[in-house]
Write an enzyme that holds these catalytic residues in place. Structure first.
Site, PDB file in Angstrom:
ATOM      1  N   CYS A   1     106.531 -54.556 104.582  1.00  0.00           N
ATOM      2  CA  CYS A   1     107.129 -53.230 104.797  1.00  0.00           C
ATOM      3  C   CYS A   1     107.515 -52.930 106.057  1.00  0.00           C
ATOM      4  CB  CYS A   1     106.082 -52.499 104.204  1.00  0.00           C
ATOM      5  SG  CYS A   1     104.649 -52.255 105.330  1.00  0.00           S
TER       6      CYS A   1
ATOM      7  N   GLU B   1     102.451 -44.888 101.251  1.00  0.00           N
ATOM      8  CA  GLU B   1     103.014 -45.965 102.584  1.00  0.00           C
ATOM      9  C   GLU B   1     103.820 -47.390 101.453  1.00  0.00           C
ATOM     10  OE1 GLU B   1     103.566 -48.624 103.792  1.00  0.00           O
ATOM     11  OE2 GLU B   1     102.467 -49.421 103.762  1.00  0.00           O
TER      12      GLU B   1
END
Length: 461
Positions: free
Chosen positions: A267, A233
């Protein structure tokens, strides 16, 4: 050897030392892996219901530690205290959801074979899952991968970001107090060299990383070289599209939140704002005003909406990206100068005239800097949104929900899309991206099946 090396955590709001920790030795590391493997060999045979019971208890124990855990996260990485409380609640919610759905998601599936006969699909645990996690969500990042893997019957080892070492150790304490078998989850205080050796260890069966694309390539290569499953990720440069029929007031509210939440260090934060020409000036005026009004200061003060950046080097990197963007044609509408005084504060910043070739367009700006990009129309806005090497998330603002849904489903090249909203994560929905944002999924039941042996047991006709 790493015997004499230490980790010192620093409060980013003041620049002052919090605590010093010592790395473990190589022999201690090997002992921890062996103990985790031994604990796994017993845990794997626990019933799904028993695992769920323990995970539910972890969630409740996290809530008991809510004040201590929240204050520690804020001191270690600088997010507003109220958002640390939100993070703790999310962690508890993940535990509750996993405990409720785990026994259903992971139960055996009976199959009638196409060629006659019957079969069983069973989801068997595989061993120790090694997680390398970042600092921006010190508890959530750990809970997100650890809880589903414990539910699946695996053991879990953690290398946390050094600046949130205290949080990693406190989570281990919480797990143990919640009756998770000792050594089944372990926070390791180790160097990068020791981390590489963990990946090679025969008892490590899977590796998961949340971090930059550069780190993802590095860890991904190391893990796949050992033929081990990996979930990555990684970073992103999420585009939030504002269409002509958008509710501008709502769009401004959500886009500001999406850019400054967690001090802009997320993110899946809103980073590029792609606005169609027809409403560009209207959105820009309201957005810049709202960004200027954001209250920045001591994250322990409830009156402040944003705290400092987590580390001094991160602030320097962000400022360098802003300067290079300006040198290549971007225009600063607010902010853009390093704040004087104690702590690693950076002002809320908005850049206009953002175009390809600028860091503000091409790269991830991991901090409170927003990039405004003008699009001709809906088609052009969608093109710009997808004109990125990243593909984690994004957003669409339009009063026509059906149209926005079609754009999200058929055209947006990302793993997650938010319509008329900004969101971070929900345990019900899959979390992950495509392209340089990585691969694999967490949450939504998907995370429970990333690191299991999907085993086929077939019976003859």
């Amino acid at each position: 050897m790493t015997k004499d090396k230490t980790i010192t955590t620093i409060n980013p709001a003041t620049g002052e030392k919090i605590e010093t920790y010592h790395y473990i030795t190589d022999s201690e590391l090997n002992s921890n892996i062996e103990k985790c493997q031994k604990a796994f060999l017993e845990w794997r045979h626990e019933t799904l219901e028993k695992r769920a019971e323990v995970i539910n208890a972890i969630g409740k124990k996290i809530v008991e530690y809510k004040d201590e855990l929240s204050e520690l996260m804020t001191k270690e990485m600088g997010k507003p205290l109220s958002q640390s409380y939100d993070e703790v609640e999310l962690c508890a919610g993940i535990c509750e959801y996993t405990a409720k759905t785990g026994p259903i998601e992971l139960k055996d599936e009976n199959k009638e074979l196409a060629l006659g006969g019957k079969g069983i699909v069973t989801y068997s645990p595989i061993g120790i899952i090694y997680g390398i996690q970042p600092w921006n969500y010190p508890s959530y990042q750990v809970i997100r991968y650890a809880i589903v893997n414990l539910m699946a019957g695996n053991g879990v080892l953690l290398k946390h970001a050094s600046n949130v070492t205290g949080t990693g150790l406190l989570l281990e304490k919480i797990f143990i107090e919640a009756s998770l078998p000792k050594n089944l989850f372990k926070t390791l205080l180790i160097s990068h060299d020791q981390s590489d050796e963990i990946i090679k260890h025969k008892s490590i069966r899977g590796v998961t990383l949340t971090g930059s694309s550069k780190a993802g390539r590095n860890i991904g290569q190391k893990a796949t070289a050992e033929l081990k499953k990996v979930v990555l990720e990684l970073g992103s440069n999420d585009a939030y599209i504002v269409l002509e029929d958008a509710d501008i007031e709502l769009a401004v509210e959500k886009c500001v939140l999406g850019r400054i939440y967690n001090n802009g260090e997320t993110c899946i934060a809103a980073k590029r704002f792609v606005i169609v020409d027809a409403v560009y000036d209207k959105f820009k005026e309201a957005f810049v005003k709202a960004m200027k009004d954001v209250k920045v200061g001591n994250p322990l003060d409830d009156n402040n909406e944003m705290g400092p950046m987590a580390r001094e080097d991160l602030r320097e990197t962000l400022h360098d990206q802003v300067i290079k963007s300006v040198e290549k044609g971007a225009k600063i509408l607010c902010g853009g100068t390093i704040t004087e005084g104690k702590g690693y504060y950076y002002p809320v910043t908005v850049l206009d005239d953002v175009k390809p070739g600028q860091p503000a367009y091409d790269d991830e700006l991991f901090g409170p800097v927003a990039s405004l990009i003008k699009a001709k129309d809906t088609e052009d806005a969608m093109r710009i949104a997808n004109d990125s090497r990243f593909g984690l998330g994004g957003g669409i603002f339009s009063k026509d929900e059906e149209k926005a849904t079609k754009l999200a489903q058929d055209y947006f090249d990302t793993g997650m899309i938010f319509i008329n909203s900004f969101g971070i994560a929900d345990p019900v929905m899959p979390f992950g991206g495509v392209k340089d944002s990585g691969f694999g999924r967490e949450h939504g039941g998907f995370g429970m099946k990333e690191f299991v042996n999907i085993k086929a047991v077939t019976f003859s006709k």
